[in-house]
Enzyme design. Structure first.
Site, PDB file in Angstrom:
ATOM      1  N   ASP A  90      -2.463  -0.243   6.652  1.00  0.00           N
ATOM      2  CA  ASP A  90      -3.455  -0.689   5.670  1.00  0.00           C
ATOM      3  C   ASP A  90      -3.005  -1.969   4.967  1.00  0.00           C
ATOM      4  O   ASP A  90      -3.829  -2.833   4.644  1.00  0.00           O
ATOM      5  CB  ASP A  90      -3.721   0.411   4.650  1.00  0.00           C
ATOM      6  CG  ASP A  90      -4.506   1.571   5.260  1.00  0.00           C
ATOM      7  OD1 ASP A  90      -4.829   1.503   6.458  1.00  0.00           O
ATOM      8  OD2 ASP A  90      -4.781   2.548   4.542  1.00  0.00           O
ATOM      9  N   ASP A 146       0.844  -1.190   0.000  1.00  0.00           N
ATOM     10  CA  ASP A 146       0.000   0.000   0.000  1.00  0.00           C
ATOM     11  C   ASP A 146       0.884   1.246   0.000  1.00  0.00           C
ATOM     12  O   ASP A 146       2.039   1.196   0.453  1.00  0.00           O
ATOM     13  CB  ASP A 146      -0.927   0.018   1.221  1.00  0.00           C
ATOM     14  CG  ASP A 146      -1.963   1.144   1.132  1.00  0.00           C
ATOM     15  OD1 ASP A 146      -2.671   1.210   0.117  1.00  0.00           O
ATOM     16  OD2 ASP A 146      -2.034   1.961   2.057  1.00  0.00           O
ATOM     17  N   HIS A 186      -4.237  11.003   5.519  1.00  0.00           N
ATOM     18  CA  HIS A 186      -3.107  10.316   6.167  1.00  0.00           C
ATOM     19  C   HIS A 186      -2.395  11.136   7.236  1.00  0.00           C
ATOM     20  O   HIS A 186      -1.656  10.569   8.057  1.00  0.00           O
ATOM     21  CB  HIS A 186      -2.091   9.833   5.120  1.00  0.00           C
ATOM     22  CG  HIS A 186      -1.560  10.884   4.204  1.00  0.00           C
ATOM     23  ND1 HIS A 186      -0.856  11.986   4.633  1.00  0.00           N
ATOM     24  CD2 HIS A 186      -1.612  10.989   2.840  1.00  0.00           C
ATOM     25  CE1 HIS A 186      -0.485  12.717   3.600  1.00  0.00           C
ATOM     26  NE2 HIS A 186      -0.954  12.141   2.493  1.00  0.00           N
ATOM     27  N   HIS A 222      -5.373   6.816   7.605  1.00  0.00           N
ATOM     28  CA  HIS A 222      -4.776   5.855   6.692  1.00  0.00           C
ATOM     29  C   HIS A 222      -3.266   5.829   6.913  1.00  0.00           C
ATOM     30  O   HIS A 222      -2.641   6.848   7.182  1.00  0.00           O
ATOM     31  CB  HIS A 222      -5.059   6.244   5.243  1.00  0.00           C
ATOM     32  CG  HIS A 222      -6.480   6.039   4.832  1.00  0.00           C
ATOM     33  ND1 HIS A 222      -6.828   5.546   3.598  1.00  0.00           N
ATOM     34  CD2 HIS A 222      -7.642   6.243   5.496  1.00  0.00           C
ATOM     35  CE1 HIS A 222      -8.157   5.476   3.518  1.00  0.00           C
ATOM     36  NE2 HIS A 222      -8.663   5.907   4.659  1.00  0.00           N
ATOM     37  N   GLU A 241       0.766   5.771   0.538  1.00  0.00           N
ATOM     38  CA  GLU A 241       0.082   7.034   0.779  1.00  0.00           C
ATOM     39  C   GLU A 241       0.767   8.070  -0.105  1.00  0.00           C
ATOM     40  O   GLU A 241       1.975   7.968  -0.357  1.00  0.00           O
ATOM     41  CB  GLU A 241       0.155   7.446   2.253  1.00  0.00           C
ATOM     42  CG  GLU A 241      -0.525   6.487   3.216  1.00  0.00           C
ATOM     43  CD  GLU A 241      -2.009   6.312   2.969  1.00  0.00           C
ATOM     44  OE1 GLU A 241      -2.637   7.248   2.405  1.00  0.00           O
ATOM     45  OE2 GLU A 241      -2.547   5.244   3.325  1.00  0.00           O
TER      46      GLU A 241
END
Length: 238
Positions: A157, A7, A57, A152, A9
């Site tokens: 995640d 994942d 985030h 997040h 950001e």
């Protein structure tokens, strides 16, 4: 097969317009078990995050100023994913960002470094047509505890997605869902087998320190305690 759940950001939603990666998190799964061998870096994107992204985030430009640039972690990252199957939720989004970062340093697309890319969002839509298939929705559906997900985070995640993905594919050698014969007459889908034991990956001293610095940066910018601090306080009070 070795699987890496990945994942990111980012500073915003538009990689083609110059948005960059600010955090990259990967969780390794082998023999359908989370191994504890994870990859995680905050990344200096050399630009500001959009307000909308910050609300998602909470990773500020000030926090990222002393973090490595993508080119400085690229070799380590590519070594980590080499030969693995990647599992990514809404894979097209993350792959676009990663491939643009790789192109900037003269590296081929990420698809040439791994064996396959599995889009867990596409899989979820096939298994649960017409339903919400966000990560939060899937955590609720598969009883994966995500109460600590107030913001997040790429590593957080990825860890949640790893457990969700194992639940979605439990008891299967392929991605084809099977019917439980005992419930077939009722038209009910069932995924057989017990849930795998969740492996807890403790944060390192360095990661805890980075987490503290991130919370302090968020609180300084918002002039208020972070949601995480309020949650910790509530837990302590019982």
């Amino acid at each position: 097969m070795r699987t890496v759940v990945l994942d990111t950001e980012t500073t915003g939603l538009n990689a083609s317009l110059g948005d960059r990666i600010v955090e990259l998190g990967c969780i390794e799964v082998a023999n359908r078990r989370v191994t504890g061998n994870h990859f995680h870096h905050y990344v200096n994107p050399e630009r500001k995050s959009e307000d909308g992204a910050l609300k998602v985030h909470g990773i500020t430009q000030e926090f990222l100023e002393d973090k490595p640039k993508f080119r400085e972690i690229a070799a380590e990252f590519l070594d980590y994913i080499r030969g693995a199957e990647l599992v990514i939720h809404n894979a097209a989004f993350d792959i676009e960002f990663l491939n643009l970062e790789l192109a900037r340093i003269g590296q081929p697309p990420i698809e040439e470094h791994c064996t396959a890319v599995v889009d867990s969002l596409k899989l979820a839509r096939e298994l649960h047509p017409g339903k919400k298939n966000s990560l939060d929705a899937l955590c609720e559906r598969y009883q994966v505890d995500n109460a600590h997900r107030t913001l997040h985070g790429a590593l957080l995640d990825a860890a949640l997605l790893a457990e969700v993905y194992l639940a979605m594919t439990r008891g299967q050698d392929s991605l084809a869902i099977e019917l439980d014969p005992a419930r077939a007459a009722a038209g009910s889908w069932a995924i057989p087998g017990e849930r795998p034991t969740l492996v807890v990956i403790p944060a390192s001293v360095e990661e805890l320190a980075e987490h503290t610095r991130l919370l302090e940066a968020i609180e300084a910018e918002n002039k208020a305690p972070s949601v995480w601090r309020r949650f910790e306080a509530a837990v302590e009070l019982g």
